[in-house]
Write a protein that holds these residues in place. Sequence first.
Motif, short mmCIF file in Angstrom:
data_model
loop_
_atom_site.label_atom_id
_atom_site.label_comp_id
_atom_site.label_asym_id
_atom_site.label_seq_id
_atom_site.Cartn_x
_atom_site.Cartn_y
_atom_site.Cartn_z
N GLY B 39 -2.46 11.50 -1.26
CA GLY B 39 -2.21 10.98 0.08
C GLY B 39 -0.77 11.02 0.50
O GLY B 39 -0.47 11.17 1.69
N HIS B 75 -19.16 -5.68 -2.86
CA HIS B 75 -18.42 -6.53 -1.93
C HIS B 75 -17.36 -7.36 -2.65
O HIS B 75 -16.24 -7.51 -2.17
CB HIS B 75 -19.42 -7.45 -1.21
N GLN B 78 -14.52 -5.15 -3.44
CA GLN B 78 -13.74 -4.91 -2.22
C GLN B 78 -12.82 -6.07 -1.92
O GLN B 78 -11.65 -5.88 -1.57
CB GLN B 78 -14.70 -4.68 -1.07
N LEU B 82 -8.79 -5.98 -1.77
CA LEU B 82 -8.06 -6.43 -0.58
C LEU B 82 -6.97 -7.42 -0.97
O LEU B 82 -5.85 -7.36 -0.44
CB LEU B 82 -9.01 -7.05 0.43
N ILE B 85 -4.19 -5.42 -2.17
CA ILE B 85 -3.51 -4.73 -1.06
C ILE B 85 -2.56 -5.69 -0.36
O ILE B 85 -1.49 -5.31 0.10
CB ILE B 85 -4.56 -4.15 -0.08
N LEU B 93 7.32 -4.62 -1.65
CA LEU B 93 7.89 -3.96 -0.49
C LEU B 93 8.68 -4.92 0.38
O LEU B 93 9.82 -4.64 0.77
CB LEU B 93 6.77 -3.32 0.34
N LEU B 109 3.27 4.41 -3.77
CA LEU B 109 2.43 5.00 -2.72
C LEU B 109 1.06 5.40 -3.26
O LEU B 109 0.03 5.14 -2.63
CB LEU B 109 3.13 6.21 -2.12
N GLN B 119 -11.12 0.35 -1.57
CA GLN B 119 -11.53 -0.74 -0.69
C GLN B 119 -12.35 -0.22 0.48
O GLN B 119 -13.43 -0.74 0.79
CB GLN B 119 -10.27 -1.46 -0.20
N ARG B 130 -26.39 -1.85 3.54
CA ARG B 130 -26.98 -2.95 4.28
C ARG B 130 -27.80 -2.43 5.46
O ARG B 130 -28.90 -2.87 5.74
CB ARG B 130 -25.88 -3.88 4.82
N ALA C 51 1.81 9.01 5.62
CA ALA C 51 1.67 8.09 4.49
C ALA C 51 2.89 7.17 4.43
O ALA C 51 2.75 5.97 4.16
CB ALA C 51 1.50 8.86 3.20
N LEU C 55 2.21 3.23 4.79
CA LEU C 55 2.36 2.42 3.58
C LEU C 55 3.75 1.82 3.43
O LEU C 55 3.99 1.08 2.48
CB LEU C 55 2.04 3.26 2.35
N ASN C 56 4.66 2.15 4.34
CA ASN C 56 5.99 1.58 4.16
C ASN C 56 6.54 0.94 5.44
O ASN C 56 6.79 -0.25 5.46
CB ASN C 56 6.94 2.69 3.70
N MET C 59 3.46 -1.49 7.11
CA MET C 59 2.52 -1.98 6.09
C MET C 59 1.62 -3.07 6.64
O MET C 59 0.47 -3.19 6.24
CB MET C 59 3.33 -2.51 4.91
N TYR C 60 2.15 -3.87 7.56
CA TYR C 60 1.32 -4.95 8.14
C TYR C 60 0.09 -4.38 8.83
O TYR C 60 -1.01 -4.94 8.75
CB TYR C 60 2.13 -5.77 9.14
N THR C 62 -1.57 -1.70 8.05
CA THR C 62 -2.57 -1.29 7.05
C THR C 62 -3.26 -2.51 6.46
O THR C 62 -4.49 -2.52 6.28
CB THR C 62 -1.87 -0.50 5.95
N MET C 63 -2.46 -3.57 6.19
CA MET C 63 -3.06 -4.77 5.61
C MET C 63 -4.10 -5.38 6.54
O MET C 63 -5.22 -5.71 6.12
CB MET C 63 -1.96 -5.80 5.32
N ALA C 66 -7.32 -3.34 6.78
CA ALA C 66 -8.23 -3.61 5.66
C ALA C 66 -8.93 -4.94 5.86
O ALA C 66 -10.13 -5.09 5.58
CB ALA C 66 -7.44 -3.60 4.35
N LEU C 67 -8.19 -5.92 6.39
CA LEU C 67 -8.80 -7.24 6.63
C LEU C 67 -9.89 -7.15 7.70
O LEU C 67 -10.95 -7.79 7.59
CB LEU C 67 -7.71 -8.22 7.08
N LEU C 69 -11.75 -4.57 8.28
CA LEU C 69 -12.94 -3.96 7.65
C LEU C 69 -13.73 -4.99 6.87
O LEU C 69 -14.96 -5.07 6.98
CB LEU C 69 -12.48 -2.83 6.73
N LEU C 70 -13.01 -5.85 6.13
CA LEU C 70 -13.70 -6.88 5.34
C LEU C 70 -14.44 -7.84 6.27
O LEU C 70 -15.59 -8.22 6.01
CB LEU C 70 -12.70 -7.64 4.49
N ILE C 73 -17.60 -6.34 7.61
CA ILE C 73 -18.69 -6.23 6.63
C ILE C 73 -19.27 -7.59 6.33
O ILE C 73 -20.48 -7.71 6.09
CB ILE C 73 -18.18 -5.48 5.40
N ILE C 74 -18.45 -8.65 6.37
CA ILE C 74 -19.02 -10.00 6.20
C ILE C 74 -19.99 -10.30 7.33
O ILE C 74 -21.10 -10.81 7.13
CB ILE C 74 -17.88 -11.04 6.14
N MET C 76 -21.64 -8.09 9.04
CA MET C 76 -22.81 -7.22 8.86
C MET C 76 -23.75 -7.81 7.82
O MET C 76 -24.97 -7.79 7.99
CB MET C 76 -22.31 -5.86 8.40
N LYS C 77 -23.20 -8.35 6.72
CA LYS C 77 -24.05 -8.98 5.71
C LYS C 77 -24.76 -10.19 6.28
O LYS C 77 -25.88 -10.51 5.90
CB LYS C 77 -23.20 -9.41 4.52
#
Lengths: 193, 143, 96
Positions: B39, B75, B78, B82, B85, B93, B109, B119, B130, C51, C55-56, C59-60, C62-63, C66-67, C69-70, C73-74, C76-77
């Motif tokens: 990546g 899950h 994941q 997270l 991450i 960083l 990286l 993730q 699901r 990248a 990632l540099n 970064m916030y 990307t973080m 990801a949150l 996405l989580l 999915i919660i 969705m479950k």
Amino acid sequence: MIEILVLLTMGFFVVMIIHTNQMRLAIVYLAVFSLLAALLYLLYAAPELAIAEGIIGSGIVTLLYLAALKKNRVYTVGVVSIPSRLKVEDHYMYTLEGSEALKDIRDFFVRREVEVQVVFLDIPLERALDNTAYDLILSDDGKQITAHTDEDNYVMVELELMIQMRGFGGSIQFQRTSAGTIPTHGAKKEATE
Amino acid sequence: MDNYDSLDDLGEESLVIQLMIGLLYPFMLLFGFYIIVNGHYTPGGGFQGGSVLATLFVARYVVFPVDDTDSEVLHTIQKIFLAFIVLIPMAVLFTEVIHQLPRWQSAYLTLMDILIGVQVGFGLGVAVLRFAFFQGVGKTWHL
Amino acid sequence: MRYILSALLTFGAFILVTLITNGNHEVLDPQLYLYMIHNFFEDTDSKNAIAAILLNYRMYDTMFEALILLTAIIGMKQFLPRESDMKAGLEKKNHG
């Protein structure tokens, strides 16, 4: 120049997605649209977005829609010709495909947003009635089309009502078999809702 | 005529799709990890590679639709990833430790790409499973 | 008739948007992105600028992506339960 070409092709596929009657075709057009979008991102020098669009748009989403369509049960209409001298050949299939009755039945299912597939059978009627795979069996004896349905299948009752209202009551005759002879998986799913 | 019986299984799986997906499966896995690990060097990264990994779950569902994957485990993994991450950039960083150690920058990286890739892959995989094995049509689920 | 009209409308809007996009040649003030594309290799040791940014520098972003996405999915479950979850929920309701 090639970008405008790709954009116009994408527009064509968008119109095709909306205006196609079959859901399977719409899914395939959506995949082609996503692939063209990925090509466009590549032309605009954004390879990361092109990878993401190609994978998600034409990979995951297409397979997911196909999986969802698999859950959406398909109504299967079997067509049987009663005299065996009427062989199931190409021109016979074209004549029946173009007939008003079959067009109306397809139109009925499309209006209810249910997938329908028509299968032409080369087997005798009794054998087709024993088979559990068909929700509606049309038998054609040259003059009249008889529709054999399950009497519990209320979708078919609606179909009969619609055909009577449109004035094709003379050309299609409905015949109910007793419950259980034709177990209809498509209707059972709707009945539980 | 012998083709009577072939009419009975109109809803069965297709052998062509099974063979092709079985053939492509390891290459998809390899491609996903290639995109993730490279990546920081070539186009791609965590999100794209993770999407390829999630495609594996869908492909497996198309060939073999049995609910034997425990999506709770996926899950949980994941959630743990997270947490990493969030925690690793906070430790490395944002305190600017990584700028004092130029030798470790590409390792950082790659590590972040792998974390994000797994993730996203497991997350989308849970979503897809699901959706695919959802059974409650028109019923109410009581909490 | 309605189908043809809506198809024409969609296609007309599409052509209009395409023409507007192709006629637009505005260039933004490029300071930040010039800094990034000149310094990303020294700053982050990454050969891929995207990248480096994801990632540099950002970064916030990307973080929280990801949150998101989580969280999705919660949800969705919660709304797409499995058969076993539904049975367990029904028993819990009948007992409680």
